[in-house]
Design a protein around this motif. Structure first.
Motif, PDB file in Angstrom:
ATOM      1  N   VAL A 272      11.487   9.359   7.080  1.00 19.57           N
ATOM      2  CA  VAL A 272      11.866  10.057   5.850  1.00 19.57           C
ATOM      3  C   VAL A 272      11.637   9.185   4.628  1.00 19.57           C
ATOM      4  CG1 VAL A 272      13.830  10.970   4.554  1.00 19.57           C
ATOM      5  CG2 VAL A 272      13.504  11.621   6.949  1.00 19.57           C
ATOM      6  N   MET A 273      10.928   9.754   3.654  1.00 20.27           N
ATOM      7  CA  MET A 273      10.803   9.132   2.342  1.00 20.27           C
ATOM      8  C   MET A 273      11.793   9.820   1.411  1.00 20.27           C
ATOM      9  SD  MET A 273       6.669   9.301   1.989  1.00 20.27           S
ATOM     10  CE  MET A 273       5.603   8.938   3.391  1.00 20.27           C
ATOM     11  N   LEU A 274      12.647   9.054   0.777  1.00 17.25           N
ATOM     12  CA  LEU A 274      13.568   9.630  -0.193  1.00 17.25           C
ATOM     13  C   LEU A 274      12.827   9.898  -1.499  1.00 17.25           C
ATOM     14  CD1 LEU A 274      16.825   7.527   0.365  1.00 17.25           C
ATOM     15  CD2 LEU A 274      16.111   9.660   1.451  1.00 17.25           C
ATOM     16  N   SER A 275      13.235  10.929  -2.208  1.00 12.36           N
ATOM     17  CA  SER A 275      12.549  11.291  -3.446  1.00 12.36           C
ATOM     18  C   SER A 275      12.920  10.337  -4.582  1.00 12.36           C
ATOM     19  CB  SER A 275      12.878  12.735  -3.826  1.00 12.36           C
ATOM     20  OG  SER A 275      14.277  12.932  -3.898  1.00 12.36           O
ATOM     21  N   ASP A 276      12.097  10.367  -5.603  1.00 12.83           N
ATOM     22  CA  ASP A 276      12.242   9.503  -6.784  1.00 12.83           C
ATOM     23  C   ASP A 276      13.409  10.012  -7.622  1.00 12.83           C
ATOM     24  OD1 ASP A 276      11.936   8.062  -9.116  1.00 12.83           O
ATOM     25  OD2 ASP A 276       9.965   8.856  -9.625  1.00 12.83           O
ATOM     26  N   ASN A 277      14.580   9.467  -7.321  1.00 16.62           N
ATOM     27  CA  ASN A 277      15.811   9.941  -7.954  1.00 16.62           C
ATOM     28  C   ASN A 277      16.813   8.790  -8.008  1.00 16.62           C
ATOM     29  OD1 ASN A 277      18.718  11.019  -7.511  1.00 16.62           O
ATOM     30  ND2 ASN A 277      17.630  12.819  -8.289  1.00 16.62           N
ATOM     31  N   PRO A 278      17.499   8.585  -9.127  1.00 14.01           N
ATOM     32  CA  PRO A 278      18.435   7.454  -9.245  1.00 14.01           C
ATOM     33  C   PRO A 278      19.482   7.402  -8.137  1.00 14.01           C
ATOM     34  CG  PRO A 278      18.070   8.441 -11.397  1.00 14.01           C
ATOM     35  CD  PRO A 278      17.397   9.344 -10.408  1.00 14.01           C
ATOM     36  N   TYR A 303       5.912  11.037  -7.386  1.00 15.82           N
ATOM     37  CA  TYR A 303       4.841  11.952  -7.774  1.00 15.82           C
ATOM     38  C   TYR A 303       4.180  11.456  -9.055  1.00 15.82           C
ATOM     39  CZ  TYR A 303       6.084  15.583  -4.405  1.00 15.82           C
ATOM     40  OH  TYR A 303       6.301  16.298  -3.244  1.00 15.82           O
ATOM     41  N   ALA A 304       2.885  11.138  -8.963  1.00 12.07           N
ATOM     42  CA  ALA A 304       2.147  10.726 -10.156  1.00 12.07           C
ATOM     43  C   ALA A 304       1.621  11.935 -10.920  1.00 12.07           C
ATOM     44  CB  ALA A 304       0.997   9.804  -9.778  1.00 12.07           C
ATOM     45  N   ASP A 305       1.079  12.927 -10.179  1.00 16.49           N
ATOM     46  CA  ASP A 305       0.518  14.096 -10.856  1.00 16.49           C
ATOM     47  C   ASP A 305       0.717  15.323  -9.989  1.00 16.49           C
ATOM     48  OD1 ASP A 305      -1.343  13.525  -8.858  1.00 16.49           O
ATOM     49  OD2 ASP A 305      -3.109  13.742 -10.138  1.00 16.49           O
ATOM     50  N   GLY A 306       0.074  16.427 -10.362  1.00 15.93           N
ATOM     51  CA  GLY A 306       0.203  17.673  -9.617  1.00 15.93           C
ATOM     52  C   GLY A 306      -0.963  17.886  -8.678  1.00 15.93           C
ATOM     53  N   ALA A 307      -1.371  19.140  -8.517  1.00 11.19           N
ATOM     54  CA  ALA A 307      -2.406  19.496  -7.549  1.00 11.19           C
ATOM     55  C   ALA A 307      -3.669  19.973  -8.260  1.00 11.19           C
ATOM     56  CB  ALA A 307      -1.895  20.592  -6.616  1.00 11.19           C
ATOM     57  N   HIS A 335       7.792   4.585 -16.380  1.00  9.85           N
ATOM     58  CA  HIS A 335       8.666   4.946 -15.267  1.00  9.85           C
ATOM     59  C   HIS A 335       8.081   4.450 -13.939  1.00  9.85           C
ATOM     60  CE1 HIS A 335      11.243   7.244 -12.564  1.00  9.85           C
ATOM     61  NE2 HIS A 335      10.146   7.706 -11.975  1.00  9.85           N
ATOM     62  N   PHE A 336       6.804   4.685 -13.729  1.00 12.88           N
ATOM     63  CA  PHE A 336       6.177   4.252 -12.470  1.00 12.88           C
ATOM     64  C   PHE A 336       6.218   2.726 -12.335  1.00 12.88           C
ATOM     65  CE2 PHE A 336       3.556   8.248 -13.286  1.00 12.88           C
ATOM     66  CZ  PHE A 336       4.346   9.036 -12.451  1.00 12.88           C
ATOM     67  N   GLU A 337       6.017   2.033 -13.440  1.00 14.66           N
ATOM     68  CA  GLU A 337       6.069   0.567 -13.415  1.00 14.66           C
ATOM     69  C   GLU A 337       7.468   0.075 -13.049  1.00 14.66           C
ATOM     70  OE1 GLU A 337       4.782  -0.339 -17.334  1.00 14.66           O
ATOM     71  OE2 GLU A 337       2.640  -0.094 -16.880  1.00 14.66           O
ATOM     72  N   SER A 358      -7.558   9.854 -12.511  1.00 17.22           N
ATOM     73  CA  SER A 358      -6.739   9.135 -13.487  1.00 17.22           C
ATOM     74  C   SER A 358      -5.407   8.713 -12.872  1.00 17.22           C
ATOM     75  CB  SER A 358      -6.487  10.014 -14.717  1.00 17.22           C
ATOM     76  OG  SER A 358      -5.671   9.332 -15.657  1.00 17.22           O
ATOM     77  N   ALA A 359      -4.752   9.629 -12.148  1.00 16.26           N
ATOM     78  CA  ALA A 359      -3.483   9.301 -11.485  1.00 16.26           C
ATOM     79  C   ALA A 359      -3.674   8.186 -10.472  1.00 16.26           C
ATOM     80  CB  ALA A 359      -2.915  10.543 -10.806  1.00 16.26           C
ATOM     81  N   ASN A 360      -4.761   8.247  -9.699  1.00 22.67           N
ATOM     82  CA  ASN A 360      -5.025   7.188  -8.725  1.00 22.67           C
ATOM     83  C   ASN A 360      -5.253   5.845  -9.413  1.00 22.67           C
ATOM     84  OD1 ASN A 360      -5.347   7.868  -5.665  1.00 22.67           O
ATOM     85  ND2 ASN A 360      -6.073   9.697  -6.740  1.00 22.67           N
ATOM     86  N   ARG A 361      -6.003   5.857 -10.512  1.00 20.03           N
ATOM     87  CA  ARG A 361      -6.250   4.591 -11.223  1.00 20.03           C
ATOM     88  C   ARG A 361      -4.952   4.006 -11.756  1.00 20.03           C
ATOM     89  NH1 ARG A 361     -11.026   4.222 -15.550  1.00 20.03           N
ATOM     90  NH2 ARG A 361     -12.169   4.160 -13.560  1.00 20.03           N
ATOM     91  N   VAL A 362      -4.135   4.845 -12.394  1.00 23.73           N
ATOM     92  CA  VAL A 362      -2.854   4.377 -12.934  1.00 23.73           C
ATOM     93  C   VAL A 362      -2.011   3.741 -11.841  1.00 23.73           C
ATOM     94  CG1 VAL A 362      -0.629   5.149 -13.860  1.00 23.73           C
ATOM     95  CG2 VAL A 362      -2.757   5.938 -14.908  1.00 23.73           C
TER      96      VAL A 362
END
Length: 549
Positions: A272-278, A303-307, A335-337, A358-362
């Protein structure tokens, strides 16, 4: 009478003694023989016999030596059929899939009318509460435009409706649902889109905007949650899955899953991966890695971007079919950093959804800064779908793992070129190029976005065709995987992506006795036969959890 008892007692003692001796002779629970066992060990050894005891594999080899050494309580003759390690789906949404089995099924619908008809029929059978559905894809329709909520409003003026697109990154809702969420025309949200045409809401919400309505849906009952898990498990066992990576759950699910596994209702192993949440960060930072034989929690899903299908993937240059539109990141780079810095310091795994170049590069550059060179942190980019050629090398330089889903390539190939143009398409879904970076690559499905069947994964990875044999020769076949690579991607490499390669992913002594018996040998069957291969039996912990009727 006493004389008779004197005669009988020694006889009874002898029988009891013999019985005890016989019981002592058993030194295994299960022996599988007359099989073609693909062990997927480091030498890719092929054996014909497996011995199991106490839920683990104790021996693998040939029948002559093992049948002499081990006396098993149960012996199964595989009849020459092929046996493989239990399949592992390295990227799925297991709980979400289970919940979707309780909702309106919209997969494969060919028009908006077909969808509204399906919703009407569901509503007649389920007369109360929200109407929830998933699986529509406007790219499959003759009219490939997003639908409008008008028909839903006329059918359900009071009852809220939310229907998710197949990728989960867009929804259409009716006015009743918009009212509950308080959404108004002209409203905006970072990392999302509230579609408005001529000053009116269409009901289409993309990426972060979907949460405005989803958060208003009442929590499911405990009984419904259990039913979702067990329904999902039943279907997954039937296709040979023994471990699933569930990407993006709240920490509260840890206790739910643990309880279901403890009472034997849930036998599927879960990573299980927990979601990006405080709240999730706070919980796992406080309690540390959570690990049992059936549950492993040490990762976070970001999540960096959508679909691509909903044009939410973040591209370096505009969409070929929507000039001026590049998609968007779902959060700020800051935020990602911050997340990467925290997880690197705490020693947890970071797994980031990134579709666009772009999302992959970031994310690759953020990972590189946090990982600081060669490492064994096994941070993952989930999907790694469109990667600029100059960025591919970053996967190898920083040991970043591309976690890919081969059926995405064969599902998207009909329209991906329209979104990307010929030049970008040529370097998208480049699984072979990504494999070369670290020498291994985990495979999954992203179900319920795609079908749960790992045979479809194997077929798409190796043949790069749809089930009708299109396109002839395969879609960008230069990026097909070999059958050995595909099998490893669904077993030992998927286990490695989860830090579990020492306990599963291959048929070797000391590992969990998780394996499947198939009706055809996928290493030898004709390519056209691969999607038709069926599971005969699935074993978890040496226990048969599925048998084809």
């Amino acid at each position: 009478m006493r004389e008779k008892l004197k005669q009988i007692c020694p006889l009874l003692l002898g029988i009891a003694f013999a019985s005890c001796q016989q019981k002592k002779e058993y030194n295994a629970d299960l022996l599988i023989k007359d099989a073609v066992v693909y062990t997927v060990d480091s030498n890719f050894t092929i054996a014909n016999t497996i011995v199991v005891n106490g839920g683990k594999i104790v021996a693998v080899g040939d029948a002559d030596s093992l049948e002499n050494k081990y006396k098993a309580r149960k012996v199964v003759d595989a009849g020459g059929k092929a046996v493989y390690p239990g399949f592992i789906d390295a990227h799925a949404h297991f709980y979400e899939y289970g919940m979707s089995l309780q909702e309106v099924h919209l997969e494969g619908t060919q028009s908006w009318k077909e969808i509204t008809d399906s919703v009407q029929n569901f509503a007649k059978r389920n007369t109360e509460g929200w109407i929830i559905g998933r699986g529509w894809d406007q790219n499959d329709w003759k009219d490939k435009q997003f639908p409008n909520k008008a028909k839903l409003d006329s059918l359900f003026p009071v009852r809220p409706v939310i229907l998710s697109r197949v990728d989960g990154h867009a929804v259409i809702v009716n006015q009743a649902a918009l009212n509950i969420a308080g959404i108004k025309p002209g409203q905006t949200i970072a990392g999302g889109q509230i579609e408005t045409i001529n000053g009116k809401l269409t009901g289409i919400l993309v990426d972060n905007a979907t949460h405005l309505v989803q958060h208003k849906i009442p929590e499911p009952t405990d009984a419904l949650v259990q039913e979702a898990f067990t329904d999902a498990q039943r279907n997954c066992f039937a296709v040979g899955l023994t471990t699933v990576d569930d990407c993006g759950l709240p920490y509260t699910m840890i206790n739910t899953i643990t309880q279901l596994q403890h009472k034997g209702a849930l036998k599927m192993r879960m990573y299980v991966m927990l979601s990006d949440n405080p709240d999730n960060f706070e919980y796992l930072f406080k309690h540390g890695v959570y690990k049992t034989p059936g549950l492993d929690v040490r990762a976070f899903k970001v999540y960096a971007d959508g679909a691509l299908g909903s044009r939410g993937a973040c591209l370096l240059k505009p969409y070929a079919d929507k000039p001026g539109w590049n998609g968007f990141l779902l959060s700020s780079q800051k935020h990602f950093e911050e997340v990467a810095t925290k997880l690197a310091a705490k020693g947890f795994q970071m797994c980031t959804h990134a579709i666009g170049d772009s999302a992959n590069r970031v994310m690759l550059k953020i990972y590189a800064k946090a990982l600081k060179g060669k490492n064994d942190r096994r941070w993952r980019i989930e999907h790694s779908q469109i990667v600029s050629p100059e960025d591919v090398k970053l996967f190898g330089e920083y040991n970043i793992i591309p976690s890919v889903q081969p059926t995405h390539a064969t599902s998207d190939m009909y329209w991906a070129g329209q979104r990307l143009g010929a030049q970008r398409l040529k370097t998208a879904y480049a699984y072979k190029d990504l494999l070369k970076q670290n020498g291994w690559i985990p495979l999954g499905t992203d179900f319920p976005v795609e079908n749960i069947n790992p045979m479809f994964t194997f077929y798409a990875a190796t043949e790069r065709m749809d089930q009708k044999g299109f396109p002839a020769g395969g879609f960008q076949k230069e990026n097909a995987l070999s059958r050995v690579e595909a099998l490893k991607g669904m077993t030992i490499w998927a286990a490695k992506a989860n830090f579990e390669e020492k306990e599963k992913g291959s048929i070797e002594p000391g590992k969990y006795a998780d394996f499947v018996i198939l009706d055809q040998d996928i290493m030898k069957a004709a390519g056209t036969q691969l999607p038709k291969v069926k599971v005969l039996k699935t074993y978890v912990n040496g226990e048969k959890v599925y048998e084809k009727k």
